[in-house]
Design a protein around this motif. Structure first.
Motif, PDB file in Angstrom:
ATOM      1  N   THR A 170       0.845  -1.193   0.000  1.00 44.78           N
ATOM      2  CA  THR A 170       0.000   0.000   0.000  1.00 44.78           C
ATOM      3  C   THR A 170       0.881   1.244   0.000  1.00 44.78           C
ATOM      4  N   SER A 172       0.764   3.412   2.362  1.00 44.81           N
ATOM      5  CA  SER A 172       0.846   3.840   3.754  1.00 44.81           C
ATOM      6  C   SER A 172       2.272   4.233   4.126  1.00 44.81           C
ATOM      7  N   ASN A 192      -3.464   6.814   0.101  1.00 45.37           N
ATOM      8  CA  ASN A 192      -4.525   5.982  -0.474  1.00 45.37           C
ATOM      9  C   ASN A 192      -4.543   5.963  -1.995  1.00 45.37           C
TER      10      ASN A 192
END
Length: 202
Positions: A170, A172, A192
Motif C-alpha cells: 500500500t 501507507s 490511499n
C-alpha cells in the motif's frame, strides 16, 4: 539569454528541464532573476504561468505524487528555504518514457529550478528541518480534478533518498522513516493512491 542555464530532457525524459539561474553575489548578499520570460523563450521554453503557490513543510513530509486530469499543470518549482528531493513521473501514454521518473535535489543553496510540463505526476520529500517550496503553474487549481499515484509504487520504483522501510503493498507511510529515524509524514489522501497501472494517462 545569459541569466539562466537550462539542462533539457533530464534523465532522458523529453520536456523535463533543470534550470540554474545566474547568481550575482558579494559580501552584502546576492541577487538573481528567478523568472524572466525572455530568457525562457530564448531557451525554447514558451510558458504561460497563471498561478504561483508556496508551501512550508517539516522534515519527513512527502507530498505527492499529484496531477490534474482534465486541467494538467506545467510547474516550475524551487526551494527557497531548506532542501527537498523533487520528483516527476511521465504519465504521457504515447511517450517512450511512460512510467519513468526523474528526481533532483532543490535547495536554497543551489537555487536550481525544475520545470515539469503537463502530463506528469509530481511530488517532493523534505530533507531539511523545514523547507519552503515555491512553484509557478500553467493552469489554475481545479478542485475535484485531482489525481495521484502511490509514492512507493514498485512499478515506478522511485529511489527516495534517506527513506527506510518495508513495502506492504500500500501507499501507507507506516513503518517508514528517514535515515535519522524521522517518521515519513504523508497526508491521508496521499496514503490511499493506487499504482501506475491504475493511473490516469495523458
Amino acid at each position: 539569454m545569459g541569466q539562466i542555464t537550462v539542462e533539457k530532457n533530464v534523465g532522458g525524459i523529453e520536456g523535463l528541464c533543470v534550470i540554474t539561474p545566474a547568481v550575482h553575489g558579494d559580501k552584502r548578499g546576492y541577487f538573481m532573476e528567478t523568472y524572466n520570460q525572455r530568457d525562457m523563450e530564448e531557451a525554447g521554453l514558451n510558458l504561460n504561468f497563471v498561478q504561483d503557490n508556496q508551501s512550508s513543510s517539516t522534515k519527513g513530509v512527502l507530498r505527492g505524487l499529484h496531477f490534474q486530469k482534465q486541467y494538467p499543470q506545467g510547474k516550475l518549482v524551487r526551494a527557497i528555504r531548506g532542501s527537498v528531493f523533487d520528483v516527476a513521473v511521465d504519465l504521457r501514454k504515447h511517450s517512450k518514457t511512460y512510467g519513468k521518473w526523474f528526481g533532483v535535489e532543490l535547495t536554497e543553496e543551489n537555487k536550481k529550478q525544475f520545470y515539469i510540463p503537463e502530463g506528469f505526476a509530481h511530488g517532493f520529500l523534505v530533507l531539511s528541518d523545514i523547507a519552503e517550496f515555491c512553484y509557478k503553474c500553467t493552469d489554475f487549481y481545479h478542485p475535484g480534478d485531482e489525481g495521484g499515484i502511490a509514492w512507493n509504487d514498485p512499478e515506478i520504483g522511485i529511489t527516495w533518498p534517506e527513506v527506510q522501510g518495508e513495502y506492504d503493498g500500500t501507499a501507507s507511510a507506516k513503518g517508514y522513516t528517514l535515515s535519522d529515524s524521522t517518521p515519513l509524514n504523508l497526508s491521508e489522501k496521499d496514503q490511499n493512491w493506487g499504482g501506475l497501472k491504475d493511473a490516469f494517462q495523458f
